[in-house]
Design a protein around this motif. Structure first.
Motif, short mmCIF file in Angstrom:
data_model
loop_
_atom_site.label_atom_id
_atom_site.label_comp_id
_atom_site.label_asym_id
_atom_site.label_seq_id
_atom_site.Cartn_x
_atom_site.Cartn_y
_atom_site.Cartn_z
N VAL A 149 -0.90 11.13 12.72
CA VAL A 149 -0.88 10.88 11.29
C VAL A 149 -1.19 9.41 11.00
N VAL A 150 -0.61 8.51 11.83
CA VAL A 150 -0.89 7.08 11.61
C VAL A 150 -2.39 6.81 11.75
N LYS A 151 -3.02 7.52 12.67
CA LYS A 151 -4.45 7.25 12.93
C LYS A 151 -5.38 8.01 11.98
N ALA B 215 15.62 6.14 3.72
CA ALA B 215 15.18 5.40 4.92
C ALA B 215 14.66 4.03 4.53
N ALA B 216 13.93 3.99 3.42
CA ALA B 216 13.38 2.70 2.96
C ALA B 216 14.52 1.72 2.63
N ILE B 217 15.61 2.25 2.05
CA ILE B 217 16.74 1.36 1.72
C ILE B 217 17.33 0.75 3.00
N MET C 224 9.41 6.90 9.87
CA MET C 224 9.17 5.74 8.99
C MET C 224 9.60 4.43 9.65
N PHE C 225 10.52 4.51 10.62
CA PHE C 225 11.04 3.29 11.24
C PHE C 225 10.15 2.76 12.36
N GLY C 226 9.03 3.48 12.59
CA GLY C 226 8.08 3.01 13.60
C GLY C 226 8.40 3.53 14.99
N PRO C 227 7.59 3.14 15.95
CA PRO C 227 7.79 3.63 17.33
C PRO C 227 9.07 3.06 17.94
N ASP D 186 7.93 0.41 22.47
CA ASP D 186 6.52 0.69 22.18
C ASP D 186 6.04 -0.04 20.93
N SER D 187 6.83 -1.03 20.50
CA SER D 187 6.53 -1.74 19.24
C SER D 187 5.92 -3.10 19.56
N PRO D 188 4.58 -3.23 19.44
CA PRO D 188 3.95 -4.51 19.81
C PRO D 188 4.30 -5.67 18.89
N ASN D 189 4.76 -5.35 17.68
CA ASN D 189 5.01 -6.44 16.72
C ASN D 189 6.47 -6.90 16.69
N GLU E 201 16.52 -0.63 -7.19
CA GLU E 201 15.82 0.53 -7.78
C GLU E 201 15.73 1.68 -6.79
N GLU E 202 15.58 1.37 -5.50
CA GLU E 202 15.50 2.44 -4.49
C GLU E 202 16.83 3.23 -4.47
N ASN E 203 17.93 2.53 -4.73
CA ASN E 203 19.22 3.23 -4.74
C ASN E 203 19.26 4.30 -5.82
N HIS F 275 0.85 -1.21 0.00
CA HIS F 275 0.00 0.00 0.00
C HIS F 275 0.88 1.26 0.00
N SER F 276 1.96 1.22 0.79
CA SER F 276 2.86 2.39 0.89
C SER F 276 3.46 2.73 -0.47
N GLU F 277 3.84 1.70 -1.21
CA GLU F 277 4.46 1.93 -2.52
C GLU F 277 3.46 2.62 -3.46
N ALA G 115 -6.73 -0.28 6.39
CA ALA G 115 -5.34 -0.75 6.26
C ALA G 115 -4.38 0.41 6.45
N LYS G 116 -3.23 0.14 6.99
CA LYS G 116 -2.21 1.19 7.16
C LYS G 116 -1.31 1.24 5.93
N TYR G 117 -0.68 2.39 5.77
CA TYR G 117 0.43 2.56 4.84
C TYR G 117 1.37 3.55 5.51
N SER G 118 2.59 3.65 5.02
CA SER G 118 3.59 4.48 5.69
C SER G 118 3.11 5.92 5.80
N SER G 119 3.12 6.44 7.03
CA SER G 119 2.54 7.77 7.30
C SER G 119 3.27 8.88 6.56
N1 3HC Z 1 3.47 4.57 9.19
C1 3HC Z 1 2.29 3.96 9.47
N2 3HC Z 1 2.12 3.04 10.44
C2 3HC Z 1 3.21 2.70 11.15
C3 3HC Z 1 4.48 3.26 10.92
C4 3HC Z 1 4.59 4.24 9.87
N3 3HC Z 1 5.74 4.83 9.57
N4 3HC Z 1 5.37 2.70 11.78
C5 3HC Z 1 4.66 1.83 12.53
N5 3HC Z 1 3.38 1.84 12.16
C6 3HC Z 1 2.32 1.03 12.75
C7 3HC Z 1 2.53 -0.45 12.54
O1 3HC Z 1 1.97 -0.87 11.31
C8 3HC Z 1 1.82 -1.04 13.76
O2 3HC Z 1 0.41 -1.03 13.53
P1 3HC Z 1 -0.36 -2.41 13.18
O3 3HC Z 1 0.04 -3.41 14.24
O4 3HC Z 1 -1.82 -2.03 13.21
O5 3HC Z 1 0.13 -2.82 11.80
C9 3HC Z 1 2.05 0.01 14.85
O6 3HC Z 1 2.37 1.23 14.17
C10 3HC Z 1 3.16 -0.37 15.82
O7 3HC Z 1 4.39 -0.40 15.11
P2 3HC Z 1 5.35 -1.68 15.17
O8 3HC Z 1 6.75 -1.18 15.27
O9 3HC Z 1 4.87 -2.67 16.19
O10 3HC Z 1 5.08 -2.29 13.72
P3 3HC Z 1 6.14 -3.12 12.86
O11 3HC Z 1 6.90 -4.05 13.73
O12 3HC Z 1 5.37 -3.66 11.73
O13 3HC Z 1 7.22 -2.02 12.34
C11 3HC Z 1 7.61 -0.98 10.20
C12 3HC Z 1 6.79 -0.95 11.50
C13 3HC Z 1 9.08 -0.66 10.53
C14 3HC Z 1 7.06 0.04 9.22
C15 3HC Z 1 7.51 -2.40 9.61
O14 3HC Z 1 6.14 -2.72 9.45
C16 3HC Z 1 8.18 -2.58 8.26
O15 3HC Z 1 9.40 -2.65 8.19
N6 3HC Z 1 7.35 -2.72 7.20
C17 3HC Z 1 7.87 -3.09 5.89
C18 3HC Z 1 8.54 -1.93 5.21
C19 3HC Z 1 7.57 -0.83 4.86
O16 3HC Z 1 6.39 -0.94 5.01
N7 3HC Z 1 8.11 0.25 4.38
C20 3HC Z 1 7.30 1.35 3.93
C21 3HC Z 1 8.24 2.49 3.63
S1 3HC Z 1 7.64 3.42 2.29
C22 3HC Z 1 8.31 2.65 0.94
O17 3HC Z 1 9.02 1.67 1.03
C23 3HC Z 1 8.05 3.27 -0.37
C24 3HC Z 1 9.36 3.63 -1.06
O18 3HC Z 1 9.07 4.07 -2.33
C25 3HC Z 1 10.12 4.67 -0.33
#
Ligand code: 3HC
Length: 320
Positions: free
Chosen positions: A277-279, A138-140, A204-207, A211-214, A164-166, A50-52, A112-116
């Motif tokens: 923003v995430v919410k 950051a994505a790389i 982008m790297f999350g909490p 605070d990271s439940p996953n 490609e991200e590079n 979804h983020s892509e 569904a979530k996507y990167s905020s």
């Molecule tokens: N944006 C939105 N939501 C986020 C977030 C962010 N930046 N960071 C965390 N969250 C959400 C998580 O999805 C989770 O919610 P959920 O349980 O309902 O899914 C909650 O916040 C708690 O975070 P956690 O750290 O527990 O979640 P993860 O362990 O999944 O870590 C993550 C978050 C680092 C983003 C991980 O999911 C991940 O590495 N995902 C795969 C990579 C990815 O999605 N990258 C997107 C970057 S954008 C991109 O690549 C596009 C390119 O063109 C740049």
């Protein structure tokens, strides 16, 4: 994500699975896996896909306004790449037994979530440079780690996507370097973009890990090889020198360098902003979903035509 039912997996099989992970083995689609492992991958990979796709919107916003044909072609190539990354990762989710159409409907319904990061606006051309440099940078960092994930299809997808991200990061950094070395107004434009994109890029790297439940499960099962905070720190350490090299200032006056750890110690992130923003209450959340819903509706005829063609082909082959 709705809480998974208590695990009904056979403890013996879970132990065998975890022994495979501990041996560094790669899990393939046809292998047995705990239901929670499958659900975690679907969650992570669908959000990534979804983020892509959503990420195409803030960048596509500038294709018609790129300052030169070269910049326009480079940006078009990048946006096309992102579409491909999304489709590629949706294919990866389908190896886990889900239908991408269901995932897309979850995105369109707002569940569904996507990167905020993609809920921030691209206000000037310099933002396209900042997005390529910081967001793809950051994505790389994140995806280089995911290229070693225990789930084969995801890890292999990351290898290709990181290449490609590079390119994306380099073209973004070159835009920023060009502006920073330009007129005072251009330098100011680049600095303004860095000011607005720096903190959302760290988010982008999350909490924080605490605070990271996953993260616990994802780390135990070899999906996350490094924690949110480790990856964020690596990104900061890589990027501070790049900003200085083009005479831009990281918008964190409290930042210091730790000679012992060689880490740049940055100030606390605004976690209220992150969760807001995430919410769904970010600058562009509603606009992004509206654009995705319109694109989906506008594409209904293509899906209908493809289905009609597939049915016609199926009838023809059964009549043969
Ligand atoms: N944006 C939105 N939501 C986020 C977030 C962010 N930046 N960071 C965390 N969250 C959400 C998580 O999805 C989770 O919610 P959920 O349980 O309902 O899914 C909650 O916040 C708690 O975070 P956690 O750290 O527990 O979640 P993860 O362990 O999944 O870590 C993550 C978050 C680092 C983003 C991980 O999911 C991940 O590495 N995902 C795969 C990579 C990815 O999605 N990258 C997107 C970057 S954008 C991109 O690549 C596009 C390119 O063109 C740049």
């Amino acid at each position: 994500m709705t809480p998974a039912p208590a695990s009904t997996d056979d403890p013996k099989r879970v132990a065998e699975f975890e022994a495979r992970i501990a041996r560094g083995e790669t899990i393939e689609p046809k292998d047995w896996m705990p239901e929670k492992y499958r659900r975690q991958l679907i969650r992570m990979m669908s959000q990534h896909a979804h983020s892509e796709v959503v990420g195409m919107l803030p960048e596509g916003n500038w294709i018609t306004r790129a300052p030169s044909l070269r910049r326009k072609m480079s940006l078009m190539a990048k946006v096309q790449d992102e579409a491909g990354h999304g489709l590629y990762i949706y294919c990866g989710t389908e190896t886990l037994g889900v239908d991408r159409h269901d995932l897309v409907l979850q995105l369109l319904s707002g569940t569904a979530k996507y990167s905020s990061i993609f809920n921030y606006p691209t206000l000037t051309w310099a933002d396209i440079g900042a997005v390529g440099w910081l967001v793809d940078g950051a994505a790389i960092v994140n995806q280089t780690m995911l290229a070693k994930a225990s789930y084969g299809p995801y890890a292999r997808a990351m290898v290709r996507i990181c290449k490609e991200e590079n390119f994306h990061k380099r073209q973004g950094y070159e835009i920023m370097a060009t502006l920073a070395a330009g007129t005072p107004e251009q330098h100011a434009m680049a600095q303004d973009a860095l000011n607005r994109w720096w903190w959302p890029s760290l988010m982008m790297f999350g909490p924080h890990d605490a605070d990271s439940p996953n993260s616990g499960e994802l780390s135990r099962w070899g999906i996350k090889r490094k924690s949110n905070d480790e990856l964020r720190q690596r990104f900061v350490n890589l990027t501070v020198g790049q900003a200085k090299a083009i005479n831009l200032t990281i918008p964190d006056p409290g930042m210091t360098f730790d000679e012992d750890t060689k880490n740049w110690i940055f100030s606390e992130i605004d976690w209220d902003e992150f969760w807001r923003v995430v919410k769904g209450d970010g600058p562009c959340n509603r606009e992004r979903l509206a654009a995705r819903r319109k694109a989906h509706d506008d594409g209904a005829w293509v899906r209908a035509a493809a289905e009609a063609y597939a049915e016609k082909q199926a009838r023809a082959s059964s009549a043969a």
